[in-house]
Design a protein around this motif. Structure first.
Motif, PDB file in Angstrom:
ATOM      1  N   ALA A   1      -3.164   5.931   3.777  1.00 26.93           N
ATOM      2  CA  ALA A   1      -4.051   5.678   4.917  1.00 26.93           C
ATOM      3  C   ALA A   1      -4.209   4.176   5.165  1.00 26.93           C
ATOM      4  N   ARG A   2      -4.300   3.390   4.088  1.00 27.44           N
ATOM      5  CA  ARG A   2      -4.399   1.942   4.247  1.00 27.44           C
ATOM      6  C   ARG A   2      -3.121   1.376   4.862  1.00 27.44           C
ATOM      7  N   ALA A   3      -1.968   1.876   4.394  1.00 24.75           N
ATOM      8  CA  ALA A   3      -0.694   1.417   4.962  1.00 24.75           C
ATOM      9  C   ALA A   3      -0.631   1.723   6.454  1.00 24.75           C
ATOM     10  N   LEU A   4      -1.105   2.913   6.829  1.00 25.48           N
ATOM     11  CA  LEU A   4      -1.057   3.316   8.226  1.00 25.48           C
ATOM     12  C   LEU A   4      -2.059   2.529   9.067  1.00 25.48           C
ATOM     13  N   ALA A   5      -3.198   2.202   8.476  1.00 19.71           N
ATOM     14  CA  ALA A   5      -4.180   1.392   9.208  1.00 19.71           C
ATOM     15  C   ALA A   5      -3.638  -0.004   9.485  1.00 19.71           C
ATOM     16  N   LEU A   6      -2.905  -0.545   8.514  1.00 19.89           N
ATOM     17  CA  LEU A   6      -2.326  -1.876   8.687  1.00 19.89           C
ATOM     18  C   LEU A   6      -1.129  -1.869   9.626  1.00 19.89           C
ATOM     19  N   ASN A   7      -0.408  -0.745   9.624  1.00 22.37           N
ATOM     20  CA  ASN A   7       0.785  -0.637  10.469  1.00 22.37           C
ATOM     21  C   ASN A   7       0.798   0.759  11.093  1.00 22.37           C
ATOM     22  N   PRO A   8       0.082   0.962  12.199  1.00 26.33           N
ATOM     23  CA  PRO A   8      -0.036   2.300  12.797  1.00 26.33           C
ATOM     24  C   PRO A   8       1.286   2.915  13.232  1.00 26.33           C
ATOM     25  N   ALA A   9       2.313   2.099  13.341  1.00 25.80           N
ATOM     26  CA  ALA A   9       3.619   2.619  13.760  1.00 25.80           C
ATOM     27  C   ALA A   9       4.490   3.017  12.572  1.00 25.80           C
ATOM     28  N   ARG A  10       3.940   2.976  11.373  1.00 25.39           N
ATOM     29  CA  ARG A  10       4.755   3.241  10.177  1.00 25.39           C
ATOM     30  C   ARG A  10       4.913   4.753   9.976  1.00 25.39           C
TER      31      ARG A  10
ATOM     32  N   TRP B   1       0.832  -1.209   0.000  1.00 23.01           N
ATOM     33  CA  TRP B   1       0.000   0.000   0.000  1.00 23.01           C
ATOM     34  C   TRP B   1       0.866   1.259   0.000  1.00 23.01           C
ATOM     35  N   PHE B   2       1.973   1.218   0.739  1.00 23.94           N
ATOM     36  CA  PHE B   2       2.863   2.385   0.791  1.00 23.94           C
ATOM     37  C   PHE B   2       3.475   2.660  -0.578  1.00 23.94           C
ATOM     38  N   ARG B   3       3.976   1.611  -1.221  1.00 25.31           N
ATOM     39  CA  ARG B   3       4.589   1.789  -2.548  1.00 25.31           C
ATOM     40  C   ARG B   3       3.555   2.248  -3.571  1.00 25.31           C
ATOM     41  N   ARG B   4       2.365   1.716  -3.461  1.00 25.30           N
ATOM     42  CA  ARG B   4       1.291   2.140  -4.356  1.00 25.30           C
ATOM     43  C   ARG B   4       1.009   3.639  -4.166  1.00 25.30           C
ATOM     44  N   GLY B   5       1.031   4.101  -2.915  1.00 28.20           N
ATOM     45  CA  GLY B   5       0.837   5.520  -2.654  1.00 28.20           C
ATOM     46  C   GLY B   5       1.914   6.366  -3.310  1.00 28.20           C
ATOM     47  N   ALA B   6       3.163   5.902  -3.229  1.00 29.08           N
ATOM     48  CA  ALA B   6       4.267   6.642  -3.864  1.00 29.08           C
ATOM     49  C   ALA B   6       4.087   6.714  -5.371  1.00 29.08           C
TER      50      ALA B   6
ATOM     51  N   SER C   1       6.785   6.457   7.857  1.00 27.92           N
ATOM     52  CA  SER C   1       6.819   6.935   6.481  1.00 27.92           C
ATOM     53  C   SER C   1       5.425   7.158   5.913  1.00 27.92           C
ATOM     54  N   ALA C   2       4.456   6.327   6.311  1.00 29.44           N
ATOM     55  CA  ALA C   2       3.091   6.505   5.823  1.00 29.44           C
ATOM     56  C   ALA C   2       2.464   7.759   6.415  1.00 29.44           C
ATOM     57  N   ALA C   3       2.717   8.012   7.690  1.00 27.06           N
ATOM     58  CA  ALA C   3       2.194   9.232   8.316  1.00 27.06           C
ATOM     59  C   ALA C   3       2.839  10.466   7.706  1.00 27.06           C
ATOM     60  N   PHE C   4       4.151  10.433   7.540  1.00 27.25           N
ATOM     61  CA  PHE C   4       4.859  11.595   6.988  1.00 27.25           C
ATOM     62  C   PHE C   4       4.435  11.859   5.544  1.00 27.25           C
ATOM     63  N   ASN C   5       4.376  10.814   4.723  1.00 30.07           N
ATOM     64  CA  ASN C   5       3.994  11.013   3.330  1.00 30.07           C
ATOM     65  C   ASN C   5       2.546  11.471   3.203  1.00 30.07           C
ATOM     66  N   SER C   6       1.694  11.056   4.124  1.00 28.76           N
ATOM     67  CA  SER C   6       0.324  11.579   4.127  1.00 28.76           C
ATOM     68  C   SER C   6       0.350  13.094   4.311  1.00 28.76           C
ATOM     69  N   GLY C   7       1.186  13.568   5.222  1.00 27.38           N
ATOM     70  CA  GLY C   7       1.323  15.011   5.413  1.00 27.38           C
ATOM     71  C   GLY C   7       1.808  15.710   4.161  1.00 27.38           C
ATOM     72  N   THR C   8       2.760  15.086   3.470  1.00 23.71           N
ATOM     73  CA  THR C   8       3.303  15.677   2.247  1.00 23.71           C
ATOM     74  C   THR C   8       2.230  15.780   1.165  1.00 23.71           C
TER      75      THR C   8
END
Length: 649
Positions: free
Chosen positions: A167-176, A146-151, A178-185
């Motif tokens: 958001a899906r990546a973060l839901a699956l791994n709330p401690a990730r 999901w993270f790579r797909r977002g990129a 990079s997913a939180a930061f890239n969401s902000g970007t």
């Protein structure tokens, strides 16, 4: 204990160390396995994987090649060899390995992931997206997919979809993180600054010391004109650059700090973090003897954009008997009339969006360009890594970024004596070159719509005074906003007409007005409209108020081109003196003040003296077409003379 049992215990411990990143200790255990069983294929393969993790792809390939011959059906080994080939730039062979692995074991997660990553690295974004979707069909709960797909979706300009994938990546791994930061970007890109702030705060909770987090938070505060958080953020950003605890985007830093040494330090740290050091320069002192000087303009703004509005006329007017002018564009084609105009204006228009930095640099070198002009600097969409490879004899910083790049590969910065006195040279990695008048090019053919809306249609009062500032919201600092609110307080019925930049800024600025005792209804927000119509509506305003410490640039040109007087305060740095340079050039130096107190006093005096303001408007109208500011051909001659001087031995 049998050797087999010893080996399995060693293998389990080695895997634990490997997973924890203790590569050296893990390799020792893999080698102990080989002492017990010198042909152990798995241990040999894992040493190859360690070499990949260490960035030693050639050594990894030397280990993995014979293993593929020994075990042609081992999907994991073949996949790892593909990764080694990819790291060595042998993409076609890498893809063949990934495809072969998938032929042996369809749906293999790691092979699908690496295949998608290869397409992404190659610029084949649609193919990458297909690979990631295939991967998710096989492993829908895999957060990395999901993270790579977002990129990938980000690179396809599908920002809402990218946000959903993160958001899906973060839901699956709330401690990730990079997913939180890239969401902000992504939220920054979507101008959803309040949400971006929350995303970066989430990232900060996950990794408080991460060097990028503070810059993300600062960008959200600036973009959303969050004046309540502005001063606290400023103190944190300046401290972080001073003690080198964070990497801050230089354009984010400029509104917070005018200190030349810190600005240079910020740029230098950003470049060191983001731009890998090239192995060797592509140009090594050769001098060309072309019939015409070959100039390449590099930008991601060759579409409907402020930079394009300024420079289009220059590109059309360059002297083709002496110059060959080429665009190197790394932006999308927005289908606009401006894009079509620029494609026609350049002698060559190279769309290099999907090429790597080094491939673009090689194209510049192979085409023997004499001069490369970076129109981006440290602004959004910049690719400083291209010119880091030194493909051209002369490399220039111009127009897009009003500050130093902080790196040795740009030789010159084009400026003028007002915006960048030579006394500022110690704060610049580039050598300062002065143009004879205002450094900022303007297009004298810019159309102003004939039809002007009524004040009522624009939401403005019919007779009361209209202050105006169409600068981007991120340029509005608390100190200048305080002045604006005092001006409204002194002139009952007056309004401040601002660009409706984004929902967050509108919310925060209204709240800031209320906190300063001003009815937020006296802030009128102008929606974005087509450029000619935007210029026409300037006629409804009485006086343009500049921002500080970062001035109006293109927006100052807009105001003066339409005959709207502008009051500015000369700052201490390049970006804070641009409006001053324009006003000096157009013959209205009395509209340049030297302190914020004088700025406030002048704006109030003009608002209370209609005759004086009318006289200034009359002079502006007289000077508009006769001064050098809007004489594009005169500017063209000046910049071409500068280019020729740069090439002198």
């Amino acid at each position: 204990m049998s050797n087999a049992l010893k080996i399995e215990k060693l293998r389990a411990k080695a895997a634990e160390l490997h997973g924890a990143g203790a590569l050296g200790e893990a390799e020792k255990l893999y080698r102990r396995i080989l002492e017990l069983h010198h042909t152990d294929r798995a241990a040999r393969a894992m040493i190859g994987v360690i070499r990949l993790s260490q960035g030693r792809a050639a050594e990894a390939l030397a280990i993995l090649d014979p293993l593929v011959i020994e075990a042609p059906g081992d999907v994991d080994i073949r996949t790892q060899r593909g990764l080694a080939l990819q790291d060595l730039g042998r993409r076609a062979e890498a893809l063949a390995d990934f495809d072969q692995a998938l032929a042996i074991k369809p749906g293999n997660v790691i092979s699908l992931l690496y295949r998608g990553n290869l397409f992404l690295e190659s610029g084949a974004f649609a193919a990458a997206l297909g690979a990631y979707d295939q991967l998710l069909a096989a492993a829908p709960g895999y957060d990395e997919a999901w993270f790579r797909r977002g990129a990938c979706l980000w690179l396809l300009d599908r920002f809402d979809d990218a946000l959903a994938s993160y958001a899906r990546a973060l839901a699956l791994n709330p401690a990730r993180f990079s997913a939180a930061f890239n969401s902000g970007t992504v939220l920054l890109k979507l101008d959803r600054y309040n949400e971006a702030f929350s995303a970066f705060e989430k990232a900060k909770m996950l990794a408080p010391a991460h060097p990028y987090v503070l810059g993300g938070i600062a960008s959200a505060i600036l973009g959303g004109a969050d004046l309540a958080r502005w001063d606290t953020c400023r103190a944190q950003v300046v401290s972080a650059v001073r003690d080198r605890s964070a990497v801050i985007a230089p354009l984010t830093f400029l509104p917070f700090c005018e200190d030349g040494l810190l600005r240079h330090a910020c740029s230098a740290a950003f470049v060191a973090d983001r731009v890998p050091a090239p192995a060797a320069p592509l140009w090594n002192g050769e001098r060309y003897s072309h019939d015409r000087i070959r100039v390449a303009y590099l930008s991601s703004d060759f579409h409907q954009h402020a930079t394009a509005e300024l420079i289009a006329g220059l590109i059309e007017r360059h002297d083709r008997s002496r110059f060959e002018i080429t665009a190197f564009s790394f932006s999308r084609d927005d289908g606009s009339a401006m894009r079509a105009r620029l494609v026609k204006a350049f002698d060559r228009f190279e769309d290099v969006r999907n090429l790597s930095d080094v491939d673009v640099a090689r194209l510049l070198r192979e085409s023997e360009f004499d001069i490369a002009v970076d129109l981006k600097g440290h602004t959004e969409g910049a690719r400083p890594g291209i010119l880091a490879h030194r493909p051209c004899p002369v490399q220039v910083n111009y127009l897009g970024y009003p500050g130093t790049i902080g790196a040795p590969w740009l030789d010159y910065i084009l400026a003028d004596a007002v915006v960048l006195p030579l006394s500022e040279q110690p704060f610049y990695s580039e050598r300062i070159i002065h143009l004879p008048h205002c450094y900022q090019v303007n297009d004298s053919s810019r159309a102003i719509a004939d039809d002007t809306p009524s004040r009522a249609e624009a939401g403005l009062p019919p007779d009361d005074f209209v202050f105006c500032c169409f600068n981007a919201a991120w340029k509005i600092a608390p100190r200048i906003f305080d002045i604006w609110m005092r001006l409204l307080g002194c002139l009952p019925g007056s309004v401040l007409w601002l660009l409706d930049d984004n929902d967050s800024a509108r919310e925060h600025l209204r709240a800031a007005a209320t906190a300063r005792g001003i009815d937020p209804a006296r802030l009128v927000f102008a929606p974005r409209v087509e450029q000619a119509a935007h210029l026409a509506r300037h006629r409804l305003a009485d006086l343009f108020l500049d921002t500080l410490p970062y001035n109006a640039h293109t927006t100052a040109s807009d105001a003066l081109w339409t005959g709207l007087p502008l009051v500015t305060c000369a700052g201490t740095s390049f970006d804070g003196r641009v409006a001053a340079s324009m006003l000096h050039t157009i013959g209205l130096p009395e509209l340049v003040t030297q302190s914020v107190e004088a700025y406030e006093a002048l704006a109030l005096a003009l608002a209370r003296d209609p005759a004086r303001l009318a006289a200034l408007k009359a002079r502006l109208e007289t000077n508009r077409l006769s001064s050098p500011l809007f004489d594009t051909d005169r500017f063209r001659a000046a910049i071409e003379a500068a280019y020729q001087a740069m090439l002198l031995p």
